[in-house]
Design an enzyme around this catalytic site. Sequence first.
Site, PDB file in Angstrom:
ATOM      1  N   SER A  36      46.379  97.975   6.735  1.00  0.00           N
ATOM      2  CA  SER A  36      47.932  98.453   6.715  1.00  0.00           C
ATOM      3  C   SER A  36      48.674  98.265   8.130  1.00  0.00           C
ATOM      4  O   SER A  36      49.534  98.889   8.089  1.00  0.00           O
ATOM      5  CB  SER A  36      48.031 100.124   6.226  1.00  0.00           C
ATOM      6  OG  SER A  36      47.373 100.912   7.187  1.00  0.00           O
ATOM      7  N   SER A 105      39.829  99.494   5.826  1.00  0.00           N
ATOM      8  CA  SER A 105      40.750 100.647   6.517  1.00  0.00           C
ATOM      9  C   SER A 105      41.478 101.210   5.312  1.00  0.00           C
ATOM     10  O   SER A 105      40.827 101.749   4.214  1.00  0.00           O
ATOM     11  CB  SER A 105      41.398 100.101   7.395  1.00  0.00           C
ATOM     12  OG  SER A 105      42.260 100.860   8.455  1.00  0.00           O
ATOM     13  N   PHE A 106      42.883 101.151   5.359  1.00  0.00           N
ATOM     14  CA  PHE A 106      43.631 101.329   4.130  1.00  0.00           C
ATOM     15  C   PHE A 106      43.261 101.019   2.938  1.00  0.00           C
ATOM     16  O   PHE A 106      42.998 101.765   1.705  1.00  0.00           O
ATOM     17  CB  PHE A 106      45.122 100.828   4.669  1.00  0.00           C
ATOM     18  CG  PHE A 106      45.915 100.898   3.203  1.00  0.00           C
ATOM     19  CD1 PHE A 106      46.713 101.694   2.620  1.00  0.00           C
ATOM     20  CD2 PHE A 106      46.125  99.489   2.895  1.00  0.00           C
ATOM     21  CE1 PHE A 106      47.469 101.492   1.608  1.00  0.00           C
ATOM     22  CE2 PHE A 106      46.833  99.280   1.634  1.00  0.00           C
ATOM     23  CZ  PHE A 106      47.570 100.270   1.145  1.00  0.00           C
ATOM     24  N   ASP A 226      35.805 101.849  17.600  1.00  0.00           N
ATOM     25  CA  ASP A 226      37.093 101.795  16.838  1.00  0.00           C
ATOM     26  C   ASP A 226      37.845 103.003  17.246  1.00  0.00           C
ATOM     27  O   ASP A 226      37.494 104.044  17.147  1.00  0.00           O
ATOM     28  CB  ASP A 226      36.605 102.054  15.388  1.00  0.00           C
ATOM     29  CG  ASP A 226      37.764 101.730  14.164  1.00  0.00           C
ATOM     30  OD1 ASP A 226      38.857 101.662  14.797  1.00  0.00           O
ATOM     31  OD2 ASP A 226      37.621 101.378  13.148  1.00  0.00           O
ATOM     32  N   HIS A 254      38.304  97.896  15.751  1.00  0.00           N
ATOM     33  CA  HIS A 254      38.464  98.174  14.323  1.00  0.00           C
ATOM     34  C   HIS A 254      38.517  96.729  13.340  1.00  0.00           C
ATOM     35  O   HIS A 254      38.683  96.459  12.212  1.00  0.00           O
ATOM     36  CB  HIS A 254      40.092  98.930  13.953  1.00  0.00           C
ATOM     37  CG  HIS A 254      40.374  99.110  12.495  1.00  0.00           C
ATOM     38  ND1 HIS A 254      39.786 100.323  12.147  1.00  0.00           N
ATOM     39  CD2 HIS A 254      41.572  98.851  11.756  1.00  0.00           C
ATOM     40  CE1 HIS A 254      40.287 100.442  10.845  1.00  0.00           C
ATOM     41  NE2 HIS A 254      41.428  99.506  10.904  1.00  0.00           N
TER      42      HIS A 254
END
Length: 284
Positions: A36, A105-106, A226, A254
Amino acid sequence: MNKLNPEVGKNVVVNGLRTNVHDVGAGSPVVLIHGSGPGVTAWANWRLVIPELAKGRRVIAPDMVGFGYTDRPSSITYNLETWLTHIVGLLDTLEIASADIIGNSFGGALALALAIRHPERVNRLVLMGSVGVPFEITEGLDAVWGYEPSIHNMRRIMDFFAFNEGLVNDDLAELRYRASMQTGVQDAFAAMFPAPRQRWVDALASADEDIRMLKHSTLILHGRDDRVIPLATSLRLNELICDSQLHVFGRCGHWTQIEHANRFTQIVDLFLAEDRRMDYFAIE
């Protein structure tokens, strides 16, 4: 893929939304759900791994509604339900009964929720630096979701993403800044995660009891260093999901799929293989 702009793939209409999708390769389908970050697209997120994964399977990487080159209706409410409806609609439109799902992630939160709410649509699950369980929002994630357009701010955000500082430079920051300034992109992005932003971490989380009920074979990947999504989230997912395995990348932020693209692809490829082996000693 558009030769003039590799971020543009095929145009597919999903529930009335024009959806930009990279659909390459043949065989068992795997769907890649991006993160995102501001100005993100599926291609920017997955460009280094799509060609390799597509050698043995059909790879489908959409821009989720509100992101990239997919529609951004002014009337839409951005939330977990909206994005889940979009991904299920994409599977229906492409006539895919079930697929392996990789979420970043998102996108990991969406993949996790999809497996919980529509278990028959998910074969195997890969969660990378995933949201999906509660955690205290990090400085990095707050900066990402609170992005206000400028090259300086984009560079600051990208510094949070990468452990290897050599991956981030002013040219890349300017390129992603320009992507974030396309017509309507920032308006949509600002509508997704307004302050206070801890509530959006919580809204994307699935309940522990629902995660424990998952039967899907799950691979969990995370960068040890991260600064956007804490490693503790993947440790928790590994604890909750019975049939799960966790791989932690050292010297990695990340951007697991970028900083360690070759090893990421090898590990995922082995996991998605028919015999479901994870023989790390076979990886060179």
